[in-house]
Design an enzyme around this catalytic site. Structure first.
Site, short mmCIF file in Angstrom:
data_model
loop_
_atom_site.label_atom_id
_atom_site.label_comp_id
_atom_site.label_asym_id
_atom_site.label_seq_id
_atom_site.Cartn_x
_atom_site.Cartn_y
_atom_site.Cartn_z
N ARG A 161 35.33 39.44 30.77
CA ARG A 161 36.37 40.23 30.11
C ARG A 161 35.86 40.66 28.73
O ARG A 161 34.99 40.03 28.14
CB ARG A 161 37.65 39.41 29.96
CG ARG A 161 38.21 38.88 31.28
CD ARG A 161 39.38 37.94 31.03
NE ARG A 161 39.97 37.44 32.26
CZ ARG A 161 39.59 36.31 32.88
NH1 ARG A 161 38.63 35.55 32.34
NH2 ARG A 161 40.18 35.92 34.00
N LYS A 185 40.13 32.28 29.95
CA LYS A 185 41.55 32.01 29.81
C LYS A 185 41.81 30.51 29.93
O LYS A 185 41.16 29.81 30.70
CB LYS A 185 42.33 32.76 30.89
CG LYS A 185 42.38 34.27 30.67
CD LYS A 185 43.28 34.95 31.69
CE LYS A 185 43.43 36.43 31.40
NZ LYS A 185 44.31 37.10 32.39
N HIS A 256 37.91 46.75 31.82
CA HIS A 256 38.24 46.10 33.08
C HIS A 256 37.67 46.88 34.27
O HIS A 256 37.46 46.31 35.33
CB HIS A 256 39.75 45.93 33.22
CG HIS A 256 40.16 44.51 33.45
ND1 HIS A 256 39.89 43.51 32.54
CD2 HIS A 256 40.77 43.90 34.50
CE1 HIS A 256 40.36 42.36 33.00
NE2 HIS A 256 40.88 42.57 34.20
N ARG A 259 34.51 45.31 35.03
CA ARG A 259 34.74 44.02 35.70
C ARG A 259 35.07 44.25 37.17
O ARG A 259 34.54 43.57 38.06
CB ARG A 259 35.88 43.30 34.98
CG ARG A 259 36.24 41.93 35.51
CD ARG A 259 37.19 41.28 34.50
NE ARG A 259 37.93 40.15 35.03
CZ ARG A 259 37.50 38.90 35.07
NH1 ARG A 259 36.27 38.63 34.65
NH2 ARG A 259 38.24 37.93 35.54
N HIS A 282 38.39 33.33 37.83
CA HIS A 282 39.75 33.37 38.38
C HIS A 282 40.19 31.96 38.76
O HIS A 282 39.44 31.23 39.40
CB HIS A 282 39.79 34.25 39.64
CG HIS A 282 39.71 35.71 39.36
ND1 HIS A 282 39.26 36.63 40.28
CD2 HIS A 282 40.00 36.43 38.24
CE1 HIS A 282 39.28 37.84 39.76
NE2 HIS A 282 39.73 37.74 38.53
N TYR A 291 39.60 42.19 45.44
CA TYR A 291 38.39 42.99 45.50
C TYR A 291 37.88 43.17 46.93
O TYR A 291 37.17 44.12 47.22
CB TYR A 291 37.30 42.36 44.62
CG TYR A 291 37.72 42.30 43.18
CD1 TYR A 291 37.75 43.45 42.40
CD2 TYR A 291 38.12 41.11 42.59
CE1 TYR A 291 38.15 43.41 41.08
CE2 TYR A 291 38.53 41.06 41.28
CZ TYR A 291 38.54 42.21 40.54
OH TYR A 291 38.96 42.16 39.23
#
Length: 310
Positions: A161, A185, A256, A259, A282, A291
């Site tokens: 990110r 995150k 993004h 990404r 993730h 994806y």
């Protein structure tokens, strides 16, 4: 947070923000978004920063939550925004109940529109090649150009990110192993690899770019702004937007998109879903599976164009 004196809405919001940062470990982007959402929610009840907690919380019930979401929807808020509003409200109400600011949690029965699952825009390999070579064609010699090229290569090579990229420090890079240590995150660390082109671009930045911008303000930051401080996330986004816009033949925009593109190209090339999940950081495999829909849709489109009985 109780002091014996009537608390105001401003005190409540600040205490909630501290909870998000220090107890929940939420990212600064999430903290800012939830702060705005909660301030909007309480404002819809007629509360301002000086309204007492008792008055504000006394008006917070399920009908008020639904009315707030309905108002946002009527104002044109997207389903994704409404979903975040609802998540912020649920987090806030659960915290307020724990702090005994609410006698019951009115958000337990709150529902929000389901987030739309859409195929993210991705670049074709030929477009990525053009994107990553247009700096070289322009000369790519100034420190800022070297930084921008290294940033673009790293974003595509690793799928990280933009906030993770600008947050990198010098000791997060292992040039020998060609890996980055990334803080994602929830303050979760992961190690991601990068390839030869990104390594070459990074070496050029570290050898000829970063020393030219280095100042006392730089600290350990890997990527620096024009004045020597850590590269600002908004400036980094603008750089990526400008580069994508210069392509002229894609609707993809923002970091993004790189990404999304990295993940899709990995899956198209045969990478397994679990590896891509780990690379992207993730927490849920379901997020990564989006994806696969992109790859399948590309396959389906190719089939429709090429097969005589499609």
């Amino acid at each position: 947070m109780h002091t014996g004196q009537p608390q105001t809405v401003e005190h409540v919001v600040e205490a909630f923000v501290r909870h998000l940062r220090h107890e929940r470990g939420r990212s600064e982007n999430t903290v800012r978004a939830y702060r705005r959402d909660v301030e909007s929610l309480l404002g819809s009840l007629g509360a301002d920063s000086e309204t007492t907690t008792q008055d504000a919380m006394g008006a917070l019930d399920l009908a008020a939550l639904r009315g707030w979401l309905a108002g946002a929807s009527a104002a044109g808020a997207a389903p994704t925004t409404l979903s975040r509003h609802a998540a912020a409200a649920r987090t806030f109400c659960a915290w307020a109940r724990r702090e005994e600011l609410l006698s019951v949690d009115p958000s337990a029965r709150l529902r929000a529109p389901k987030r739309e699952k859409h195929l993210p825009p991705v670049l074709r390999p030929s477009q990525m090649t053009r994107l990553l070579t247009q700096d070289a064609e322009a000369g790519q010699e100034t420190p800022v150009e070297l930084r921008d090229h290294a940033a673009m290569e790293l974003l595509y090579a690793t799928g990280i990110r933009i906030g993770e990229l600008v947050g990198l420090d010098m000791d997060d890079v292992d040039q020998g192993a060609r890996t980055l240590r990334v803080l994602g995150k929830g303050n979760k660390q992961r190690v991601v690899p990068f390839g030869g082109p990104a390594a070459q671009a990074l070496e050029g930045w570290l050898r000829r770019g970063r020393p030219a911008l280095l100042t006392e303000r730089s600290g350990p930051a890997l990527l620096l702004g024009a004045r020597g401080g850590r590269w600002d996330q908004r400036q980094a986004r603008a750089t990526v937007d400008a580069a994508l816009g210069a392509l002229g033949d894609t609707s993809a925009s923002g970091p993004h998109a790189l990404r999304h593109t990295a993940a899709t190209h990995l899956l198209d090339g045969g990478a397994d879903l679990r590896s891509v999940q780990e690379l992207l950081g993730h927490s849920s495999l379901a997020t990564t599976q989006l994806y696969t829909h992109v790859s399948v849709e590309r396959l389906r489109e190719g089939y429709r164009r090429a097969h005589p009985r499609a």
